[in-house]
Design an enzyme around this catalytic site. Structure first.
Site, PDB file in Angstrom:
ATOM      1  N   THR A  71       0.843  -1.205   0.000  1.00  0.00           N
ATOM      2  CA  THR A  71       0.000   0.000   0.000  1.00  0.00           C
ATOM      3  C   THR A  71       0.873   1.247   0.000  1.00  0.00           C
ATOM      4  O   THR A  71       0.643   2.181  -0.772  1.00  0.00           O
ATOM      5  CB  THR A  71      -0.951   0.000   1.210  1.00  0.00           C
ATOM      6  OG1 THR A  71      -1.860  -1.097   1.093  1.00  0.00           O
ATOM      7  CG2 THR A  71      -1.747   1.297   1.270  1.00  0.00           C
ATOM      8  N   GLN A 184       0.413  -9.683  -6.301  1.00  0.00           N
ATOM      9  CA  GLN A 184      -0.066 -11.059  -6.457  1.00  0.00           C
ATOM     10  C   GLN A 184       0.742 -11.846  -7.484  1.00  0.00           C
ATOM     11  O   GLN A 184       0.722 -13.075  -7.477  1.00  0.00           O
ATOM     12  CB  GLN A 184      -1.546 -11.053  -6.850  1.00  0.00           C
ATOM     13  CG  GLN A 184      -2.477 -10.424  -5.837  1.00  0.00           C
ATOM     14  CD  GLN A 184      -2.643 -11.258  -4.581  1.00  0.00           C
ATOM     15  OE1 GLN A 184      -2.311 -12.433  -4.534  1.00  0.00           O
ATOM     16  NE2 GLN A 184      -3.168 -10.642  -3.531  1.00  0.00           N
ATOM     17  N   SER A 204       5.069  -7.147  -2.097  1.00  0.00           N
ATOM     18  CA  SER A 204       4.840  -7.284  -0.652  1.00  0.00           C
ATOM     19  C   SER A 204       5.351  -8.621  -0.162  1.00  0.00           C
ATOM     20  O   SER A 204       5.258  -9.639  -0.860  1.00  0.00           O
ATOM     21  CB  SER A 204       3.342  -7.169  -0.360  1.00  0.00           C
ATOM     22  OG  SER A 204       3.082  -7.357   1.014  1.00  0.00           O
ATOM     23  N   HIS A 206       4.280 -10.377   2.624  1.00  0.00           N
ATOM     24  CA  HIS A 206       3.351 -11.333   3.240  1.00  0.00           C
ATOM     25  C   HIS A 206       2.502 -12.088   2.226  1.00  0.00           C
ATOM     26  O   HIS A 206       1.759 -13.002   2.601  1.00  0.00           O
ATOM     27  CB  HIS A 206       2.475 -10.650   4.297  1.00  0.00           C
ATOM     28  CG  HIS A 206       1.317  -9.866   3.770  1.00  0.00           C
ATOM     29  ND1 HIS A 206       0.023 -10.334   3.783  1.00  0.00           N
ATOM     30  CD2 HIS A 206       1.259  -8.632   3.220  1.00  0.00           C
ATOM     31  CE1 HIS A 206      -0.777  -9.422   3.286  1.00  0.00           C
ATOM     32  NE2 HIS A 206      -0.057  -8.376   2.940  1.00  0.00           N
ATOM     33  N   THR A 243      13.608   4.416  10.179  1.00  0.00           N
ATOM     34  CA  THR A 243      14.462   3.301  10.570  1.00  0.00           C
ATOM     35  C   THR A 243      14.002   2.027   9.875  1.00  0.00           C
ATOM     36  O   THR A 243      12.814   1.686   9.890  1.00  0.00           O
ATOM     37  CB  THR A 243      14.412   3.099  12.094  1.00  0.00           C
ATOM     38  OG1 THR A 243      14.839   4.296  12.733  1.00  0.00           O
ATOM     39  CG2 THR A 243      15.300   1.942  12.525  1.00  0.00           C
ATOM     40  N   CYS A 329      -9.481  -6.069   2.261  1.00  0.00           N
ATOM     41  CA  CYS A 329      -9.610  -4.665   2.668  1.00  0.00           C
ATOM     42  C   CYS A 329     -11.022  -4.107   2.480  1.00  0.00           C
ATOM     43  O   CYS A 329     -11.327  -3.020   2.948  1.00  0.00           O
ATOM     44  CB  CYS A 329      -8.633  -3.807   1.873  1.00  0.00           C
ATOM     45  SG  CYS A 329      -6.940  -4.423   1.880  1.00  0.00           S
TER      46      CYS A 329
END
Length: 385
Positions: A71, A184, A204, A206, A243, A329
């Site tokens: 995102t 995806q 991403s 995950h 960080t 979402c």
């Protein structure tokens, strides 16, 4: 409980967790601490992970910007590109137009809508009933004022694979940059930023059996420019301050490495299980429609809708099979993706998205098919419409 929702998220692979654990304890240094071994070790681990993530998508490691997830990566690409060009006058050559498609993830549609409130011109191109976009229609939508075209590589709900190489070529032919949400696709199907000639790509951890809270944006720095969304230290070559999440980044790197090595065999196995699930459902359930093209699709994706069934009751009935009716979402409303394909509201709500993954077995898909068919039959008997 059988988990068939791997498009929403995936469990962290044990090999990924093993790689991450030392960076929570004995190797806990800040990657930007340049004065001691703790910082050096952390920085070395981050740069090793950067190379692993880059290798997954055929990129150079210097073009990888780590973020908190896809995102943020999408926001950085879209808003960052817009900000890099804002402030120009209204003379000829100004680019203040963005083109996207109706089935994009909200992480793309919402940043674009935000730009529209800042007087950016926006064109949202419809897709065909199979979920694929017509390259010619995208080409017609691009004007001399178009800065960016954004089309996702693989849809998160219906799994269709868009013709990214052709779309990028059309955008570049008219002087526009090209961004793709590859969340995806990366690690599931071959995805190479050079072969596809994309300028930005969001990915991403995950979704590929890595940890949540870490993603990346590929930026073809020699061709495009972006302005940072987050300031405060100039991290990530000035494109994303903050960080670095060293354990998460290490996990992302290991997950990317595993995905690249195992993708050919895993994709074949997962596709066979998907086809098995579809065959079993078709054998046991009538009034079922597959949503999205089957000939250009993620190997582990199946999205189907059922006539004469209440969607909420269908999900409640599947009490031991974890599936969804759309993106994680946007569960409170009918899927905008399915509505864009022309489905009615009721049919969109009575749809199921199956995401088959690394740990899924033939027994899992057989049980799921049996359970779904039983629940659908029971609901139709209760309310024959």
């Amino acid at each position: 409980m059988i988990y068939l929702d791997h498009h929403a998220t995936t469990p962290v692979d044990a090999r990924v967790l093993e790689a991450m654990l030392p960076f929570f304890s004995e190797k806990f240094g800040n990657a930007t601490s340049k004065q001691h071994r703790f910082g050096w070790d952390a920085n070395d681990a981050v740069e090793r992970a950067r190379k692993q993530v880059a290798a997954l998508i055929g990129a150079g490691s210097k073009d990888i910007v780590f973020t908190s997830g896809a995102t943020e990566a999408n926001n950085l690409a879209i808003k960052g590109a817009a900000r890099a060009t804002e402030g120009t006058d209204g003379s000829e050559g100004k680019r203040d137009h963005i083109v996207t498609i109706a089935t994009e993830h909200r992480a793309v549609l919402d940043p674009i809508a935000r730009l529209k409130k800042r007087d950016w011109r926006v064109t949202v191109v419809p897709v065909k009933r199979d979920g694929l976009v017509d390259v010619g229609v995208i080409g017609d939508a691009i004007t001399e004022r178009t800065l960016l075209v954004s089309v996702m590589a693989a849809n998160n709900e219906i799994g269709v694979l868009q013709p990214i190489k052709e779309l990028a070529a059309v955008a570049h032919a008219k002087g526009a940059w090209f961004h793709t949400d590859a969340v995806q696709a990366a690690g599931k199907v071959p995805f190479d930023v050079d072969a596809l000639d994309v300028d930005f790509a969001s990915i991403s951890a995950h979704k590929v059996y890595g940890p949540k809270g870490v993603g990346a944006l590929y930026v073809r720095r020699k061709r495009v420019s972006i302005e940072a969304e987050i300031d405060g230290g100039g991290h990530e070559r000035g494109m994303r301050s903050g960080t670095l999440n060293v354990p998460g980044i290490v996990g992302f790197g290991r997950a990317a490495e595993i995905a690249r090595e195992e993708m050919p065999g895993e994709s074949t196995r997962v596709a066979a299980l998907r086809d098995r699930l579809l065959d079993r459902l078709q054998e046991k359930t009538d009034g079922m429609t597959v949503n999205g093209a089957m000939n250009a699709r993620l190997p582990g994706n199946l999205n189907v809708s059922f006539a004469g069934v209440d969607g909420e009751a269908l999900l409640v009935g599947l009490d031991d099979v974890a599936v969804s009716s759309g993106a994680a979402c946007t569960q409170a409303e009918p899927s905008h993706v399915l509505m864009a394909l022309g489905l009615s509201k009721d049919r969109a709500l009575a749809s199921l998205r199956f995401g088959i993954g690394r740990s899924t077995t033939a027994a899992d898909v057989d049980y799921a098919a049996e359970k779904v068919s039983d629940v659908v039959a029971r609901l139709r008997q209760m309310s024959p419409v």
